[in-house]
Design a protein around this motif. Structure first.
Motif, PDB file in Angstrom:
ATOM      1  N   ASP A 239       1.108  -0.696   0.910  1.00 29.33           N
ATOM      2  CA  ASP A 239       0.249   0.116   0.070  1.00 29.33           C
ATOM      3  C   ASP A 239       0.963   1.679   0.116  1.00 29.33           C
ATOM      4  N   THR A 240       1.918   1.096   0.050  1.00 31.72           N
ATOM      5  CA  THR A 240       3.537   2.445   0.567  1.00 31.72           C
ATOM      6  C   THR A 240       4.593   2.064  -0.888  1.00 31.72           C
ATOM      7  N   PRO A 241       4.076   2.201  -1.873  1.00 34.98           N
ATOM      8  CA  PRO A 241       4.911   1.986  -3.463  1.00 34.98           C
ATOM      9  C   PRO A 241       5.905   2.307  -2.671  1.00 34.98           C
ATOM     10  N   GLY A 242       7.068   1.849  -3.473  1.00 31.26           N
ATOM     11  CA  GLY A 242       8.143   2.476  -3.237  1.00 31.26           C
ATOM     12  C   GLY A 242       9.284   1.704  -2.293  1.00 31.26           C
ATOM     13  N   GLU A 243      10.904   2.301  -2.379  1.00 33.31           N
ATOM     14  CA  GLU A 243      11.284   2.231  -0.686  1.00 33.31           C
ATOM     15  C   GLU A 243      11.284   2.491   0.089  1.00 33.31           C
ATOM     16  N   MET A 244      11.313   2.202   1.702  1.00 33.74           N
ATOM     17  CA  MET A 244      10.991   2.854   2.783  1.00 33.74           C
ATOM     18  C   MET A 244      12.226   3.810   3.118  1.00 33.74           C
ATOM     19  N   ALA A 245      12.124   4.192   4.043  1.00 36.93           N
ATOM     20  CA  ALA A 245      13.310   5.627   4.106  1.00 36.93           C
ATOM     21  C   ALA A 245      13.997   4.461   5.712  1.00 36.93           C
ATOM     22  N   ALA A 246      14.794   4.751   6.246  1.00 34.78           N
ATOM     23  CA  ALA A 246      15.497   3.091   7.042  1.00 34.78           C
ATOM     24  C   ALA A 246      14.307   3.252   8.331  1.00 34.78           C
ATOM     25  N   THR A 247      14.778   4.656   8.506  1.00 36.38           N
ATOM     26  CA  THR A 247      13.669   5.298  10.196  1.00 36.38           C
ATOM     27  C   THR A 247      12.590   4.370   9.808  1.00 36.38           C
ATOM     28  N   ALA A 248      11.904   4.671   8.735  1.00 34.33           N
ATOM     29  CA  ALA A 248      10.270   4.333   8.399  1.00 34.33           C
ATOM     30  C   ALA A 248      10.384   2.268   8.490  1.00 34.33           C
ATOM     31  N   VAL A 249      11.281   1.843   7.984  1.00 31.22           N
ATOM     32  CA  VAL A 249      11.667   0.502   8.115  1.00 31.22           C
ATOM     33  C   VAL A 249      12.145   0.453   9.923  1.00 31.22           C
ATOM     34  N   GLU A 250      12.789   0.256  10.784  1.00 26.15           N
ATOM     35  CA  GLU A 250      13.129   0.154  11.728  1.00 26.15           C
ATOM     36  C   GLU A 250      11.967   1.075  12.368  1.00 26.15           C
ATOM     37  N   THR A 251      10.873   1.086  12.419  1.00 25.85           N
ATOM     38  CA  THR A 251       9.695   2.226  12.800  1.00 25.85           C
ATOM     39  C   THR A 251       9.003   1.028  12.967  1.00 25.85           C
TER      40      THR A 251
END
Length: 208
Positions: free
Chosen positions: A168-180
């Motif tokens: 639902d959120t295409p594209g690469e996720m930011a590193a901080t978003a991945v960790e969260t």
């Protein structure tokens, strides 16, 4: 169009091209010619590294499970609760990270065929590792075998649920978003499994 030049080996270029094309354009719609063009190699060269598209898909699928399975075998921690949380967070992070949502490939109908039995076995081994860790927690030890199996299924499904969030959120996720997202998913999974915060580092000793 070929991918930008990189330090990747030809085999890695093929996998990178397949990760992009399979997730963006679809597995069935991607030809080996398109893969070769995107990887910047001759079509015949693909068969030097892989038997065909199914081999490439199998490698991509297994790459989403193998690191977590290896981590599960080597986890170190004071308690089963801590080890379970670490595995949850590592696994969710793996599925969240990277430029393409490879976990979405789990939903392909081809994955149910015999060719991908190895991948399905790896997933079952990983789920079994979750079950063993859950059984070692105080919450898991209090469950009947049937309830523990159900909690393991739910826990495993919740971790893999990050695949749908990424869809639902295409594209690469930011590193901080991945960790969260990985941390929040691990916390939710442990609550679902019945593990309380007081059993984890920094947890509230008074938590129920």
């Amino acid at each position: 169009m070929a991918r930008p030049r990189s330090e990747l080996s030809p085999r890695e270029e093929i996998l990178a091209a397949a990760a992009e094309l399979f997730t963006v354009h679809g597995y069935a719609a991607t030809t080996t010619r398109a893969l070769a063009e995107r990887a910047g190699i001759r079509q015949a060269s693909i068969y030097h590294y892989f038997d065909g598209k199914e081999d490439i898909l199998a490698e991509l699928l297994e790459s989403t499970v193998r690191p977590s399975l290896e981590a599960a075998r080597a986890l170190a921690g004071a308690t089963a609760e801590e080890r379970l949380r670490e595995l949850c967070q590592r696994d969710a992070r793996l599925l969240c990270a990277g430029p393409y949502n490879l976990g979405a490939l789990y939903l392909l109908p081809e994955v149910r065929t015999e060719r991908f039995a190895g991948f399905r076995r790896m997933r079952e081994e990983l789920k079994a590792a979750y079950g063993e860790l859950l059984a070692g927690t105080s919450a898991g030890a209090a469950l009947s075998p049937e309830d523990r199996a159900l909690r393991t299924d739910l826990l495993f499904a919740l971790i893999e649920g990050v695949i749908l969030i990424r869809r639902d959120t295409p594209g690469e996720m930011a590193a901080t978003a991945v960790e969260t997202l990985a941390a929040a998913t691990a916390d939710a999974a442990l609550r679902l499994a019945g593990v309380r915060e007081r059993h984890l580092p920094g947890g509230d000793p008074g938590a129920a």
